[in-house]
Scaffold this motif. Structure first.
Motif, PDB file in Angstrom:
ATOM      1  N   ALA A   1       0.822  -1.213   0.000  1.00  0.00           N
ATOM      2  CA  ALA A   1       0.000   0.000   0.000  1.00  0.00           C
ATOM      3  C   ALA A   1       0.853   1.259   0.000  1.00  0.00           C
ATOM      4  O   ALA A   1       1.864   1.338   0.708  1.00  0.00           O
ATOM      5  N   ALA A   2       0.451   2.230  -0.802  1.00  0.00           N
ATOM      6  CA  ALA A   2       1.079   3.556  -0.870  1.00  0.00           C
ATOM      7  C   ALA A   2       2.551   3.523  -1.282  1.00  0.00           C
ATOM      8  O   ALA A   2       3.319   4.426  -0.956  1.00  0.00           O
TER       9      ALA A   2
ATOM     10  N   ASP B   1      -6.258  -0.554 -12.257  1.00  0.00           N
ATOM     11  CA  ASP B   1      -5.920  -0.740 -10.847  1.00  0.00           C
ATOM     12  C   ASP B   1      -6.823  -1.818 -10.257  1.00  0.00           C
ATOM     13  O   ASP B   1      -7.996  -1.582  -9.976  1.00  0.00           O
TER      14      ASP B   1
ATOM     15  N   GLY C   1      -6.890  -3.185  -7.381  1.00  0.00           N
ATOM     16  CA  GLY C   1      -7.299  -2.982  -5.988  1.00  0.00           C
ATOM     17  C   GLY C   1      -8.720  -2.441  -5.885  1.00  0.00           C
ATOM     18  O   GLY C   1      -9.442  -2.703  -4.913  1.00  0.00           O
TER      19      GLY C   1
ATOM     20  N   TYR D   1     -11.293  -5.239  -5.243  1.00  0.00           N
ATOM     21  CA  TYR D   1     -11.345  -5.752  -3.862  1.00  0.00           C
ATOM     22  C   TYR D   1     -11.970  -4.711  -2.943  1.00  0.00           C
ATOM     23  O   TYR D   1     -12.718  -5.031  -2.019  1.00  0.00           O
ATOM     24  N   ARG D   2     -11.666  -3.430  -3.203  1.00  0.00           N
ATOM     25  CA  ARG D   2     -12.237  -2.352  -2.395  1.00  0.00           C
ATOM     26  C   ARG D   2     -13.753  -2.257  -2.610  1.00  0.00           C
ATOM     27  O   ARG D   2     -14.507  -2.021  -1.668  1.00  0.00           O
TER      28      ARG D   2
ATOM     29  N   ARG E   1     -12.304   4.572  -0.907  1.00  0.00           N
ATOM     30  CA  ARG E   1     -11.055   5.059  -0.296  1.00  0.00           C
ATOM     31  C   ARG E   1     -11.234   5.373   1.182  1.00  0.00           C
ATOM     32  O   ARG E   1     -10.325   5.909   1.815  1.00  0.00           O
TER      33      ARG E   1
ATOM     34  N   VAL F   1     -10.291  -4.390   3.839  1.00  0.00           N
ATOM     35  CA  VAL F   1     -10.116  -4.958   2.492  1.00  0.00           C
ATOM     36  C   VAL F   1      -9.195  -6.187   2.477  1.00  0.00           C
ATOM     37  O   VAL F   1      -9.420  -7.117   1.702  1.00  0.00           O
TER      38      VAL F   1
ATOM     39  N   SER G   1     -10.019  -9.743   0.719  1.00  0.00           N
ATOM     40  CA  SER G   1      -9.243 -10.166  -0.453  1.00  0.00           C
ATOM     41  C   SER G   1      -8.465 -11.453  -0.203  1.00  0.00           C
ATOM     42  O   SER G   1      -7.871 -12.000  -1.128  1.00  0.00           O
TER      43      SER G   1
ATOM     44  N   ARG H   1     -10.985 -14.146  -4.707  1.00  0.00           N
ATOM     45  CA  ARG H   1      -9.833 -13.989  -5.595  1.00  0.00           C
ATOM     46  C   ARG H   1     -10.071 -14.664  -6.943  1.00  0.00           C
ATOM     47  O   ARG H   1      -9.754 -14.104  -7.981  1.00  0.00           O
TER      48      ARG H   1
ATOM     49  N   GLY I   1      -1.421  -4.057  -8.805  1.00  0.00           N
ATOM     50  CA  GLY I   1      -2.051  -4.860  -7.756  1.00  0.00           C
ATOM     51  C   GLY I   1      -1.053  -5.423  -6.775  1.00  0.00           C
ATOM     52  O   GLY I   1      -0.079  -4.769  -6.385  1.00  0.00           O
TER      53      GLY I   1
ATOM     54  N   ASP J   1      -0.622  -9.183  -6.995  1.00  0.00           N
ATOM     55  CA  ASP J   1      -0.289 -10.511  -7.529  1.00  0.00           C
ATOM     56  C   ASP J   1      -0.344 -10.524  -9.060  1.00  0.00           C
ATOM     57  O   ASP J   1      -0.574 -11.567  -9.655  1.00  0.00           O
TER      58      ASP J   1
ATOM     59  N   ARG K   1       0.209   8.273   2.893  1.00  0.00           N
ATOM     60  CA  ARG K   1      -1.240   8.082   3.020  1.00  0.00           C
ATOM     61  C   ARG K   1      -1.838   9.121   3.971  1.00  0.00           C
ATOM     62  O   ARG K   1      -2.934   9.625   3.750  1.00  0.00           O
TER      63      ARG K   1
ATOM     64  N   ARG L   1      -2.229  -4.506   7.381  1.00  0.00           N
ATOM     65  CA  ARG L   1      -2.617  -4.863   6.003  1.00  0.00           C
ATOM     66  C   ARG L   1      -1.439  -5.550   5.286  1.00  0.00           C
ATOM     67  O   ARG L   1      -1.628  -6.558   4.603  1.00  0.00           O
TER      68      ARG L   1
HETATM   69  O1  CDP Z   1      -3.880   1.681  -2.895  1.00  0.00           O
HETATM   70  P1  CDP Z   1      -3.450   0.643  -1.901  1.00  0.00           P
HETATM   71  O2  CDP Z   1      -2.119   0.067  -2.236  1.00  0.00           O
HETATM   72  O3  CDP Z   1      -3.601   1.072  -0.492  1.00  0.00           O
HETATM   73  O4  CDP Z   1      -4.466  -0.553  -1.990  1.00  0.00           O
HETATM   74  P2  CDP Z   1      -5.101  -1.193  -3.276  1.00  0.00           P
HETATM   75  O5  CDP Z   1      -4.089  -1.440  -4.322  1.00  0.00           O
HETATM   76  O6  CDP Z   1      -6.299  -0.416  -3.620  1.00  0.00           O
HETATM   77  O7  CDP Z   1      -5.514  -2.604  -2.705  1.00  0.00           O
HETATM   78  C1  CDP Z   1      -6.380  -2.746  -1.593  1.00  0.00           C
HETATM   79  C2  CDP Z   1      -6.274  -4.166  -1.072  1.00  0.00           C
HETATM   80  O8  CDP Z   1      -6.803  -5.042  -2.058  1.00  0.00           O
HETATM   81  C3  CDP Z   1      -4.873  -4.673  -0.776  1.00  0.00           C
HETATM   82  O9  CDP Z   1      -4.439  -4.359   0.537  1.00  0.00           O
HETATM   83  C4  CDP Z   1      -5.034  -6.164  -0.975  1.00  0.00           C
HETATM   84  O10 CDP Z   1      -5.555  -6.773   0.189  1.00  0.00           O
HETATM   85  C5  CDP Z   1      -6.090  -6.270  -2.058  1.00  0.00           C
HETATM   86  N1  CDP Z   1      -5.533  -6.517  -3.396  1.00  0.00           N
HETATM   87  C6  CDP Z   1      -5.176  -7.813  -3.690  1.00  0.00           C
HETATM   88  O11 CDP Z   1      -5.248  -8.681  -2.828  1.00  0.00           O
HETATM   89  N2  CDP Z   1      -4.743  -8.136  -4.931  1.00  0.00           N
HETATM   90  C7  CDP Z   1      -4.655  -7.203  -5.897  1.00  0.00           C
HETATM   91  N3  CDP Z   1      -4.252  -7.568  -7.116  1.00  0.00           N
HETATM   92  C8  CDP Z   1      -4.991  -5.867  -5.603  1.00  0.00           C
HETATM   93  C9  CDP Z   1      -5.422  -5.543  -4.332  1.00  0.00           C
END
Ligand code: CDP
Ligand code: CDP
Length: 234
Positions: free
Chosen positions: A11-12, A32, A34, A37-38, A93, A101, A105, A111, A131, A133, A159, A182
Motif C-alpha cells: 500500500a502507498a 488498478d 485494488g 477488492y475495495r 477510499r 479490504v 481479499s 480472488r 495490484g 499478484d 497516506r 494490512r
Molecule cells: O492503494 P493501496 O495500495 O492502499 O491498496 P489497493 O491497491 O487499492 O488494494 C487494496 C487491497 O486489495 C490490498 O491491501 C489487498 O488486500 C487487495 N488486493 C489484492 O489482494 N490483490 C490485488 N491484485 C490488488 C489488491
C-alpha cells in the motif's frame, strides 16, 4: 515496447500514481485491480455483512457488476468506479474500507472470481496493471514486472498527507498501525500473497519522487536500466 506491464507492491508504494502517468504516456490502459477488492469490501460494509462471512462475501464477488469508466466528474479522480450503477469512486477510499479490504481479499472464492475478470482485461494487451499478484498470478506472462516498495513509515506518511488533504480525521500512528496490519495479512495469506515475482525488478521508492520512479521505468523499457532483476530473488 512491453505489451503488458505489471506493477505490484504494498500500500502507498506509489503504484497507482506511477501506473496512471506511465499508461498516459504510452497510450495504454491503466487498470488498478485494488479497486475491485475495495468495491466488494465497501458493498459488504454497506449491507452489514460481517467481513469474516466468507460464503456471503464470495457470493457478492461473483454476483456484483463492477465497472470502471473514464471520469465524468472533475474532482481529482482518474476514473469513475461504479457498482451496480452507483458511483462509489471515493467511498472505496474510506478508512473503514482500508481497514477491512485485506480480510476480504484473502478469501479464495473472491480472488478466483476477480482474478478471472482481471486476466480477461489484461490479456487484451497495451495495459499497465496494478495490484499485489499481477506478476505472480494474474499475468505471469507480463513483459515487464515491477515490484514497487518503500518503508512502511514513508508509506504511512504518504497516506496521511493524502487523507489530510481530503479532511479525513485519522492520525499518523493509526494509519501506520493499520498499514502494518494490512501488509502482514496481504503477504502471509495462503492464496496469491504479496511478494515479488522471480523475474520482477524491485524499485525502492523511499527517496524517489513519482517522476524519478517513472524515469527509471522508462530506462527499464529502453533496456538501459542498471537495476538487477536478480535482486528480486534476494
Ligand atoms: O492503494 P493501496 O495500495 O492502499 O491498496 P489497493 O491497491 O487499492 O488494494 C487494496 C487491497 O486489495 C490490498 O491491501 C489487498 O488486500 C487487495 N488486493 C489484492 O489482494 N490483490 C490485488 N491484485 C490488488 C489488491
Ligand atoms: O497505489 P499505491 O497505493 O501504491 O500508491 P499511490 O496511491 O500511487 O501513492 C500514495 C501517495 O503517495 C500518493 O499521494 C502519491 O502522490 C504519494 N507518492 C509520493 O509522494 N512519492 C512517490 N514516490 C510515490 C507516491
Amino acid at each position: 515496447m512491453p505489451n503488458i506491464i505489471a506493477i505490484d507492491g504494498p500500500a502507498a508504494s506509489g503504484k497507482s500514481s506511477i501506473a496512471r502517468k506511465l499508461a498516459d504516456e504510452l497510450g495504454y490502459l491503466y487498470f488498478d485491480t485494488g479497486i475491485m477488492y475495495r468495491a466488494i469490501t465497501w458493498l459488504a460494509l454497506q449491507r452489514k455483512i460481517p467481513v469474516d462471512d466468507e460464503v456471503q462475501i464470495t457470493g457478492l464477488a461473483t454476483q456484483t457488476m463492477i465497472d470502471v469508466r473514464p471520469p465524468t466528474i472533475q474532482d481529482g479522480r482518474g476514473y469513475d468506479v461504479l457498482v451496480d450503477g452507483q458511483d462509489i469512486t471515493w467511498q472505496i477510499r474510506l478508512p473503514e474500507v482500508d481497514a477491512n479490504v485485506s480480510v476480504v481479499s484473502a478469501f479464495r472464492g473472491v480472488r478466483s472470481s476477480l482474478t478471472a475478470q482481471q486476466r480477461r482485461i489484461g490479456l487484451r494487451g497495451r495495459v499497465v496493471m496494478v495490484g499485489r499478484d499481477i506478476g505472480t498470478v494474474v499475468l505471469p506472462q507480463a513483459d515487464l514486472k515491477i515490484y514497487l516498495d518503500a518503508s512502511v513509515e514513508e508509506r504511512a506518511r504518504r497516506r496521511y498527507v493524502e487523507l489530510q488533504a481530503r479532511q479525513e480525521n485519522v492520525s499518523y500512528d493509526e494509519i501506520l498501525e493499520k498499514m502494518k496490519m494490512r501488509d502482514q495479512i496481504d503477504s502471509t495469506r495462503e492464496v496469491a500473497p504479496l511478494r515479488p515475482a522471480e523475474d520482477a525488478v524491485i524499485l525502492d521508492s523511499d527517496h524517489l519522487t513519482i517522476d524519478q520512479v517513472i524515469d527509471k521505468v522508462h530506462q527499464m523499457i529502453a533496456g538501459k536500466s542498471n537495476s538487477d532483476p536478480a535482486a528480486a530473488q534476494a
